[in-house]
Design an enzyme around this catalytic site. Sequence first.
Site, PDB file in Angstrom:
ATOM      1  N   ASP A 134      -0.852 -14.984  -2.476  1.00 58.06           N
ATOM      2  CA  ASP A 134      -1.247 -14.617  -1.056  1.00 58.06           C
ATOM      3  C   ASP A 134      -2.689 -13.930  -0.825  1.00 58.06           C
ATOM      4  OD1 ASP A 134       1.131 -15.528   0.102  1.00 58.06           O
ATOM      5  OD2 ASP A 134       2.133 -13.910   0.421  1.00 58.06           O
ATOM      6  N   ASP A 464      14.552  -9.046   0.417  1.00 60.71           N
ATOM      7  CA  ASP A 464      15.640  -9.259  -0.692  1.00 60.71           C
ATOM      8  C   ASP A 464      16.910  -8.912  -0.458  1.00 60.71           C
ATOM      9  OD1 ASP A 464      14.589  -6.610  -0.453  1.00 60.71           O
ATOM     10  OD2 ASP A 464      14.063  -6.217  -2.747  1.00 60.71           O
TER      11      ASP A 464
HETATM   12  O1  LIG Z   1       2.459 -10.568   1.873  1.00 62.51           O
HETATM   13  C1  LIG Z   1       2.944 -10.256   0.791  1.00 62.51           C
HETATM   14  C2  LIG Z   1       3.324  -8.873   0.570  1.00 62.51           C
HETATM   15  C3  LIG Z   1       4.015  -8.803  -0.951  1.00 62.51           C
HETATM   16  N1  LIG Z   1       4.131  -9.869  -1.875  1.00 62.51           N
HETATM   17  C4  LIG Z   1       4.714  -9.638  -3.095  1.00 62.51           C
HETATM   18  O2  LIG Z   1       5.837  -8.850  -3.004  1.00 62.51           O
HETATM   19  C5  LIG Z   1       6.228  -8.601  -4.282  1.00 62.51           C
HETATM   20  C6  LIG Z   1       6.602  -7.199  -4.140  1.00 62.51           C
HETATM   21  O3  LIG Z   1       5.642  -6.145  -3.521  1.00 62.51           O
HETATM   22  P1  LIG Z   1       5.390  -4.544  -4.019  1.00 62.51           P
HETATM   23  O4  LIG Z   1       4.391  -4.045  -3.467  1.00 62.51           O
HETATM   24  O5  LIG Z   1       5.414  -4.502  -5.540  1.00 62.51           O
HETATM   25  O6  LIG Z   1       6.812  -4.038  -3.529  1.00 62.51           O
HETATM   26  P2  LIG Z   1       7.917  -2.993  -4.444  1.00 62.51           P
HETATM   27  O7  LIG Z   1       8.378  -2.067  -3.080  1.00 62.51           O
HETATM   28  O8  LIG Z   1       7.602  -2.496  -5.525  1.00 62.51           O
HETATM   29  O9  LIG Z   1       9.017  -4.126  -4.379  1.00 62.51           O
HETATM   30  C7  LIG Z   1      10.490  -4.102  -4.009  1.00 62.51           C
HETATM   31  O10 LIG Z   1      10.794  -4.195  -2.885  1.00 62.51           O
HETATM   32  C8  LIG Z   1      10.316  -5.520  -2.215  1.00 62.51           C
HETATM   33  C9  LIG Z   1      10.912  -5.399  -0.557  1.00 62.51           C
HETATM   34  O11 LIG Z   1      12.154  -4.826  -0.759  1.00 62.51           O
HETATM   35  C10 LIG Z   1      10.740  -6.477  -2.932  1.00 62.51           C
HETATM   36  O12 LIG Z   1      10.581  -7.667  -2.264  1.00 62.51           O
HETATM   37  C11 LIG Z   1      10.391  -6.783  -4.289  1.00 62.51           C
HETATM   38  O13 LIG Z   1      10.993  -7.869  -4.958  1.00 62.51           O
HETATM   39  C12 LIG Z   1      10.741  -5.324  -4.897  1.00 62.51           C
HETATM   40  O14 LIG Z   1      10.443  -5.277  -6.291  1.00 62.51           O
HETATM   41  C13 LIG Z   1       4.959  -8.143  -5.015  1.00 62.51           C
HETATM   42  O15 LIG Z   1       4.773  -9.288  -6.065  1.00 62.51           O
HETATM   43  C14 LIG Z   1       3.853  -8.838  -3.745  1.00 62.51           C
HETATM   44  O16 LIG Z   1       2.615  -9.536  -4.540  1.00 62.51           O
HETATM   45  C15 LIG Z   1       3.583 -11.162  -1.320  1.00 62.51           C
HETATM   46  O17 LIG Z   1       3.739 -12.134  -2.043  1.00 62.51           O
HETATM   47  N2  LIG Z   1       3.238 -11.344   0.027  1.00 62.51           N
END
Ligand SMILES: O=c1ccn([C@@H]2O[C@H](COP(=O)(O)OP(=O)(O)O[C@H]3O[C@H](CO)[C@@H](O)[C@H](O)[C@H]3O)[C@@H](O)[C@H]2O)c(=O)[nH]1
Length: 746
Positions: A134, A464
């Site tokens: 993205d 999720d």
């Molecule tokens: O516009 C976006 C925003 C985020 N992501 C991806 O979403 C994932 C999760 O983002 P992160 O910043 O790591 O968030 P976390 O809070 O650590 O993620 C947890 O919480 C999120 C929301 O509940 C879930 O989507 C994730 O899978 C879960 O690991 C990453 O791979 C990002 O690259 C995208 O692809 N597009």
Amino acid sequence: MAKSLPLYEKTNIKRPTQKVLDVAIFILLVSLDAYRVLLMYNHGFSYLQTIAFLCEFWFSFVWFLAIILKWNPVHFETYPRRLLKREMELPAVDIFVTTADPVLEPPIITVNTVLSLMALDYPANKLGCYVSDDGCSDLTLYALNEALKFGKIWVPFCKKYEIQVRAPFRYFSNDPMPPHLPSSTQFQNDWVTVKEEYEKLEGKIKEAEESRSFVLEEEDGIDLTAFSNLHTKNHPTIVKILWENKKVSDELPHLIYVSRERSFKHHHHYKAGAMNVLTRVSGVLTNAPYILNVDCDMFANDPQVVLHAMCVFLNSKYDLEDIGYVQTPQCFYDGLEDDPFGNQLVVIFEYYARGVMGLQGPVYSGTGCFHRRKVLYGQLPHHSTHFMDGKAYSEQELMEVFGYSKTFAKSAIYAFEETTHGYHPNSRFNDNLEAANQVAGCDYEINTTWGSKIGWIYGSTTEDVLTGLVIQSRGWRSIYIALNPPAFLGCAPSQLVASLTQQKRWVSGLLEILFSKHFPIFGTLFGKLQWKQCAVYIWLLTWGLRSIPELSYALLPPYCLISNSSFFPNMEERAIYIPIFLFIIYNFQQLLLYKETRQSIRAWWNNQRMGRVNTMCAWLFGVGSVVLKFLGVREVVFEVTKKETYCEADLEHFMFDESAMFVPATTLLLLQLIALLMSFIRQAGRMRNTVLEVICSVWLVLCFWPFLKGIFLLGKGRYGLPFNTIYKSAALALLFVLLCQRTTVN
Ligand SMILES: O=c1ccn([C@@H]2O[C@H](COP(=O)(O)OP(=O)(O)O[C@H]3O[C@H](CO)[C@@H](O)[C@H](O)[C@H]3O)[C@@H](O)[C@H]2O)c(=O)[nH]1
Ligand SMILES: [Mn+2]
């Protein structure tokens, strides 16, 4: 005979002590509620008692939900060897990796995750690895392509020597050669060569990052012109087939780069939008019946993880009728010592996820999860082929649901039939590249049910949980498998602000679901969500709301100390034992949880302290951002968490910034201090009536101790609280003191 051996065994975990403590705490909470009611019945209405009652009633309610959640913990043991002995064709699996920002998510991290996935112990011709970018960054594409070249020596090396950790940065992180490895000279030579090659790869990516200039060689066959002069938030689709497996099981799996179309005119729905694009792109290319998804930092730490998941799905035909997804826990590498920011989630996964496993199955937590494709396509359990929502659809009707791509509609029919190798085994990617570009377009979802009924569901930044809820409301069960060592390892936020921002996003996302048409009770009334599972979702989705009673309750002791009143029973009443026992038993139980999961006492303290800090800072603001959303002021945004390959020392300290999030906690701390001081001066040690209030206040001061340090370190860089925060908090605290005094005068 091997064939008849089950591929998994389910055992109930017995936790009698925990159960007794859980019930004891619940009884005490209810007694406290009863005490308040009786008190008001006998002595008339009082605002103070009413507020205390409402807060405690809420705590009892949450505790009751938690008991339902934790009551039947279950363990699943899976046996991949038995699976391999069954002479059957293994199904294809599409793997989705999402990345969104090359700065917050450095390409070297994504690359390591991809390499670990390409090296999984699973027939390579059955795996397709899709990376969604993205951030639309040519750097990420370049890094992936270089990684692919390295992969050609890394993957055979891992398989030949059965290397356990297949993310090279972790494997090579202990500098000397790991002692437990084969000592043959051949191995040692190979090890040195591979390590050198990895260092070269790392060097190249670093250099490209710094200089922002790199060249892809002609032989790479990848054209970067699509990236020139583009705006990362407004650009056409870019799909690049980096590697196509020519149906050879010991080659590398397919590797495909996807940067979906973006435009200012269309909402891109963050990660959920990216996942839906990957679902469609993979649908027209490989169309595997199973989908594994991981965040870019979550590398595979157990090379057999796909086999483990398949043990659940392929155990028997009966299982396939209603198991929708298999979730692994989120675990993290290089966790800071004693978990200073309480974000390792060990207790949550060990007690809560295992508990839900005993009900309808774990909540989907976004990464490390295996879905069945047709479940994401909206199929109901107990309906084999060709059914969606219980009805048979024609190709034409499917196009109305899934969008105008004929190729995709055709692939969907295969998906419902769940053929092991996926779609059109004889066609080449190039034949369907055009369709892949088409389905990744911004307007493709218009007038379809993507994001509302099928795929990843829109409307929440915790897409999720929402997606899992929709799947479980259709009656699907899910399974939780916790391997040891963990199946996937990722990167937890390593600083306070990042951790709070993540908590805030989670809480807002959860509340967005609570106040939507997906409210879990509807799922039970009108769908197939089991009622205990419904309780689990309510427990989870109301996280943010807890901040309100917690804040109110934390204001009661200073209120009483300032206004010379009390809200706890005093020393003469026998009821004083209720809150005292509650406090002791609750903390004892929490300590036990940390001991049982082999964490330190310090980790317990840090987590319980962060519990308060999270509610007062992050959760409260999470509630605020949802209120703003519903008032139409501002959308909730998905702020991506920063990821690092290693953690610097010294990070366990609280580092603050200008964020308004720190104001409520600082105010609360100042208030406790003022209240303690005032009551001490006034009563000069004779505090018989307010012992418990004093204890509560002191406890809160201890919880917010790092903030006290932050006040004293005012102006000392990031360790000190900014002046701005302090004077706002001081003003608020004084206002509260004045209010308390006024109410007592009246
Ligand atoms: O516009 C976006 C925003 C985020 N992501 C991806 O979403 C994932 C999760 O983002 P992160 O910043 O790591 O968030 P976390 O809070 O650590 O993620 C947890 O919480 C999120 C929301 O509940 C879930 O989507 C994730 O899978 C879960 O690991 C990453 O791979 C990002 O690259 C995208 O692809 N597009
Ligand atoms: Mn993450």
